[in-house]
Design a protein around this motif. Structure first.
Motif, PDB file in Angstrom:
ATOM      1  N   THR A  61      36.982 -10.547  51.711  1.00  0.00           N
ATOM      2  CA  THR A  61      37.296  -9.466  50.780  1.00  0.00           C
ATOM      3  C   THR A  61      38.258  -8.471  51.420  1.00  0.00           C
ATOM      4  O   THR A  61      38.289  -8.293  52.641  1.00  0.00           O
ATOM      5  N   MET A  62      39.019  -7.801  50.562  1.00  0.00           N
ATOM      6  CA  MET A  62      39.969  -6.815  51.068  1.00  0.00           C
ATOM      7  C   MET A  62      39.242  -5.660  51.750  1.00  0.00           C
ATOM      8  O   MET A  62      39.717  -5.119  52.755  1.00  0.00           O
ATOM      9  N   LEU A  63      38.069  -5.287  51.235  1.00  0.00           N
ATOM     10  CA  LEU A  63      37.291  -4.215  51.864  1.00  0.00           C
ATOM     11  C   LEU A  63      36.837  -4.627  53.260  1.00  0.00           C
ATOM     12  O   LEU A  63      36.937  -3.842  54.215  1.00  0.00           O
ATOM     13  N   ASP A  64      36.348  -5.849  53.406  1.00  0.00           N
ATOM     14  CA  ASP A  64      35.908  -6.307  54.726  1.00  0.00           C
ATOM     15  C   ASP A  64      37.074  -6.398  55.704  1.00  0.00           C
ATOM     16  O   ASP A  64      36.915  -6.120  56.905  1.00  0.00           O
ATOM     17  N   ARG A  65      38.243  -6.768  55.221  1.00  0.00           N
ATOM     18  CA  ARG A  65      39.416  -6.806  56.088  1.00  0.00           C
ATOM     19  C   ARG A  65      39.712  -5.415  56.647  1.00  0.00           C
ATOM     20  O   ARG A  65      39.994  -5.246  57.843  1.00  0.00           O
ATOM     21  N   ALA A  66      39.660  -4.401  55.774  1.00  0.00           N
ATOM     22  CA  ALA A  66      39.908  -3.025  56.227  1.00  0.00           C
ATOM     23  C   ALA A  66      38.836  -2.577  57.214  1.00  0.00           C
ATOM     24  O   ALA A  66      39.141  -1.998  58.269  1.00  0.00           O
ATOM     25  N   LEU A  67      37.589  -2.851  56.887  1.00  0.00           N
ATOM     26  CA  LEU A  67      36.496  -2.430  57.766  1.00  0.00           C
ATOM     27  C   LEU A  67      36.546  -3.153  59.114  1.00  0.00           C
ATOM     28  O   LEU A  67      36.236  -2.561  60.152  1.00  0.00           O
ATOM     29  N   ASP A  68      36.962  -4.398  59.115  1.00  0.00           N
ATOM     30  CA  ASP A  68      37.064  -5.141  60.372  1.00  0.00           C
ATOM     31  C   ASP A  68      38.167  -4.563  61.264  1.00  0.00           C
ATOM     32  O   ASP A  68      38.004  -4.480  62.490  1.00  0.00           O
ATOM     33  N   HIS A  69      39.296  -4.177  60.665  1.00  0.00           N
ATOM     34  CA  HIS A  69      40.338  -3.505  61.451  1.00  0.00           C
ATOM     35  C   HIS A  69      39.777  -2.248  62.116  1.00  0.00           C
ATOM     36  O   HIS A  69      40.021  -1.980  63.299  1.00  0.00           O
ATOM     37  N   LEU A  70      39.024  -1.462  61.352  1.00  0.00           N
ATOM     38  CA  LEU A  70      38.471  -0.210  61.876  1.00  0.00           C
ATOM     39  C   LEU A  70      37.419  -0.484  62.950  1.00  0.00           C
ATOM     40  O   LEU A  70      37.343   0.241  63.954  1.00  0.00           O
ATOM     41  N   ALA A  71      36.616  -1.522  62.760  1.00  0.00           N
ATOM     42  CA  ALA A  71      35.623  -1.873  63.779  1.00  0.00           C
ATOM     43  C   ALA A  71      36.298  -2.266  65.087  1.00  0.00           C
ATOM     44  O   ALA A  71      35.858  -1.861  66.172  1.00  0.00           O
ATOM     45  N   ARG A  72      37.379  -3.035  64.995  1.00  0.00           N
ATOM     46  CA  ARG A  72      38.095  -3.434  66.208  1.00  0.00           C
ATOM     47  C   ARG A  72      38.729  -2.227  66.898  1.00  0.00           C
ATOM     48  O   ARG A  72      38.953  -2.248  68.112  1.00  0.00           O
ATOM     49  N   ALA A  73      38.999  -1.176  66.117  1.00  0.00           N
ATOM     50  CA  ALA A  73      39.561   0.052  66.703  1.00  0.00           C
ATOM     51  C   ALA A  73      38.475   0.951  67.284  1.00  0.00           C
ATOM     52  O   ALA A  73      38.779   2.036  67.791  1.00  0.00           O
ATOM     53  N   GLY A  74      37.224   0.524  67.200  1.00  0.00           N
ATOM     54  CA  GLY A  74      36.132   1.285  67.791  1.00  0.00           C
ATOM     55  C   GLY A  74      35.608   2.421  66.948  1.00  0.00           C
ATOM     56  O   GLY A  74      34.943   3.331  67.463  1.00  0.00           O
ATOM     57  N   ILE A  75      35.850   2.359  65.645  1.00  0.00           N
ATOM     58  CA  ILE A  75      35.389   3.434  64.755  1.00  0.00           C
ATOM     59  C   ILE A  75      33.934   3.192  64.379  1.00  0.00           C
ATOM     60  O   ILE A  75      33.590   2.159  63.790  1.00  0.00           O
ATOM     61  N   ASP A  76      33.082   4.141  64.693  1.00  0.00           N
ATOM     62  CA  ASP A  76      31.646   4.004  64.421  1.00  0.00           C
ATOM     63  C   ASP A  76      31.176   4.810  63.219  1.00  0.00           C
ATOM     64  O   ASP A  76      30.067   4.598  62.723  1.00  0.00           O
ATOM     65  N   ASP A  77      31.993   5.769  62.772  1.00  0.00           N
ATOM     66  CA  ASP A  77      31.611   6.614  61.640  1.00  0.00           C
ATOM     67  C   ASP A  77      32.578   6.346  60.495  1.00  0.00           C
ATOM     68  O   ASP A  77      33.739   6.765  60.533  1.00  0.00           O
ATOM     69  N   LEU A  78      32.076   5.656  59.470  1.00  0.00           N
ATOM     70  CA  LEU A  78      32.910   5.209  58.370  1.00  0.00           C
ATOM     71  C   LEU A  78      32.388   5.730  57.041  1.00  0.00           C
ATOM     72  O   LEU A  78      31.176   5.718  56.786  1.00  0.00           O
ATOM     73  N   VAL A  79      33.304   6.163  56.202  1.00  0.00           N
ATOM     74  CA  VAL A  79      32.987   6.588  54.842  1.00  0.00           C
ATOM     75  C   VAL A  79      33.722   5.663  53.881  1.00  0.00           C
ATOM     76  O   VAL A  79      34.909   5.372  54.083  1.00  0.00           O
ATOM     77  N   VAL A  80      33.032   5.201  52.865  1.00  0.00           N
ATOM     78  CA  VAL A  80      33.655   4.415  51.794  1.00  0.00           C
ATOM     79  C   VAL A  80      33.347   5.110  50.484  1.00  0.00           C
ATOM     80  O   VAL A  80      32.174   5.363  50.174  1.00  0.00           O
ATOM     81  N   ASN A  81      34.392   5.439  49.713  1.00  0.00           N
ATOM     82  CA  ASN A  81      34.103   6.071  48.429  1.00  0.00           C
ATOM     83  C   ASN A  81      33.948   5.007  47.347  1.00  0.00           C
ATOM     84  O   ASN A  81      34.476   3.895  47.440  1.00  0.00           O
ATOM     85  N   THR A  82      33.157   5.342  46.339  1.00  0.00           N
ATOM     86  CA  THR A  82      32.859   4.390  45.275  1.00  0.00           C
ATOM     87  C   THR A  82      32.950   5.082  43.918  1.00  0.00           C
ATOM     88  O   THR A  82      32.747   6.290  43.794  1.00  0.00           O
ATOM     89  N   HIS A  83      33.258   4.292  42.913  1.00  0.00           N
ATOM     90  CA  HIS A  83      33.225   4.763  41.516  1.00  0.00           C
ATOM     91  C   HIS A  83      33.005   3.557  40.612  1.00  0.00           C
ATOM     92  O   HIS A  83      31.924   3.370  40.095  1.00  0.00           O
ATOM     93  N   TRP A  84      34.045   2.746  40.449  1.00  0.00           N
ATOM     94  CA  TRP A  84      33.958   1.582  39.574  1.00  0.00           C
ATOM     95  C   TRP A  84      33.053   0.517  40.206  1.00  0.00           C
ATOM     96  O   TRP A  84      33.236   0.144  41.358  1.00  0.00           O
ATOM     97  N   LEU A  85      32.042   0.073  39.421  1.00  0.00           N
ATOM     98  CA  LEU A  85      31.090  -0.929  39.900  1.00  0.00           C
ATOM     99  C   LEU A  85      30.515  -0.545  41.262  1.00  0.00           C
ATOM    100  O   LEU A  85      30.417  -1.357  42.187  1.00  0.00           O
ATOM    101  N   ALA A  86      30.119   0.725  41.362  1.00  0.00           N
ATOM    102  CA  ALA A  86      29.679   1.284  42.640  1.00  0.00           C
ATOM    103  C   ALA A  86      28.475   0.550  43.219  1.00  0.00           C
ATOM    104  O   ALA A  86      28.372   0.372  44.436  1.00  0.00           O
ATOM    105  N   ASP A  87      27.555   0.115  42.369  1.00  0.00           N
ATOM    106  CA  ASP A  87      26.364  -0.565  42.873  1.00  0.00           C
ATOM    107  C   ASP A  87      26.724  -1.888  43.547  1.00  0.00           C
ATOM    108  O   ASP A  87      26.061  -2.301  44.517  1.00  0.00           O
ATOM    109  N   THR A  88      27.760  -2.544  43.059  1.00  0.00           N
ATOM    110  CA  THR A  88      28.207  -3.798  43.663  1.00  0.00           C
ATOM    111  C   THR A  88      28.753  -3.545  45.066  1.00  0.00           C
ATOM    112  O   THR A  88      28.475  -4.308  46.008  1.00  0.00           O
ATOM    113  N   VAL A  89      29.538  -2.480  45.214  1.00  0.00           N
ATOM    114  CA  VAL A  89      30.058  -2.125  46.537  1.00  0.00           C
ATOM    115  C   VAL A  89      28.903  -1.741  47.466  1.00  0.00           C
ATOM    116  O   VAL A  89      28.858  -2.156  48.627  1.00  0.00           O
ATOM    117  N   LYS A  90      27.973  -0.951  46.955  1.00  0.00           N
ATOM    118  CA  LYS A  90      26.823  -0.521  47.762  1.00  0.00           C
ATOM    119  C   LYS A  90      26.035  -1.725  48.259  1.00  0.00           C
ATOM    120  O   LYS A  90      25.655  -1.798  49.443  1.00  0.00           O
TER     121      LYS A  90
END
Length: 239
Positions: A39-68
């Motif tokens: 998924t495109m979201l996992d691709r973004a999160l994986d880049h951030l994980a490789r950069a050592g980011i431990d505090d992540l915020v993801v905003n939600t609106h459309w189909l928010a429960d699916t993202v959650k």
């Protein structure tokens, strides 16, 4: 002048409606559309994980429960839900209390990038000059952007300061959807829904908007019809 910063917080923008990707996005939020097996979201999160980011915020609106539900196994992610869509600027402004007091990454989840010799996030962090910058944008050459149909957004000078396309028919660089922002950029920002472009323009006036030109691949998946081409090119680059 001190250059470089250690980034510890990041936000991924994942609240959009994905209208151009319908009918897929009627049941699947665009960030959860799989491209070449991820998924495109996992691709973004994986880049951030490789950069050592431990505090992540993801905003939600459309189909928010699916993202959650999709993010349930990622303990480092905090959700910032928007009952009313706040656009890019309003979404980040709402999440500011979760993003600390220092420069942080903001990444769009509807684009895909692959790194060049040095990861793009590391290049941005190394290029940050706190005394001069309020925002540092990753840019990509229009000529080599896959799936992009626009006219370009910026040109860049020898000091890495940006200039808008303005009335020109085209600009050589597009905003790649990856950036470092400082909380001070949001001082006096509008309430509610607004675009980050308002703050970019303010930073431009103050000569505090800068850019780094990406040296890897960049892909935009705008419509369902674009998926097969992007997947084929991405698989070729990644293998």
């Amino acid at each position: 002048m001190t250059q470089g910063t250690t980034v510890t917080h990041a936000m991924v923008l994942a609240a959009g409606l994905g209208l151009r990707m319908r009918p897929i996005t009627l049941s699947t939020p665009k960030p959860l559309v799989a491209v070449a097996g991820k998924t495109m979201l996992d691709r973004a999160l994986d880049h951030l994980a490789r950069a050592g980011i431990d505090d992540l915020v993801v905003n939600t609106h459309w189909l928010a429960d699916t993202v959650k539900e999709h993010l349930a196994g990622r303990d480092e992610v905090v959700l910032s839900h928007e009952p009313d869509l706040l656009e890019t600027g309003g979404g980040v402004a709402k999440a500011l209390p979760l993003l600390g007091h220092h420069p942080f990454f903001v990444v769009n989840s509807d684009i895909i990038w692959t790194d060049g010799p040095t990861p793009a996030l590391a290049r941005l962090a190394r290029a940050w000059v706190d005394a001069e910058m309020d925002a540092l944008l990753l840019l990509h050459p229009v000529a080599s952007a896959v799936g992009y149909e626009g006219k370009g957004d910026f040109s860049i000078d020898g000091a890495d300061r940006l200039r808008r396309r303005g009335e020109a028919p085209t600009a050589p660089l597009l905003f790649a959807g990856v950036q470092i922002l400082h909380p001070r950029l949001f001082e006096g920002c509008p309430a509610g829904k607004f675009s980050l472009n308002i703050l970019y323009d303010r930073a431009l006036e103050r000569r505090r908007l800068f850019g780094v030109v990406h040296d890897g691949g960049w892909y935009h998946v705008g419509t369902p019809e674009a998926l097969p081409e992007v997947e084929a090119l991405l698989r070729r680059e990644e293998h």
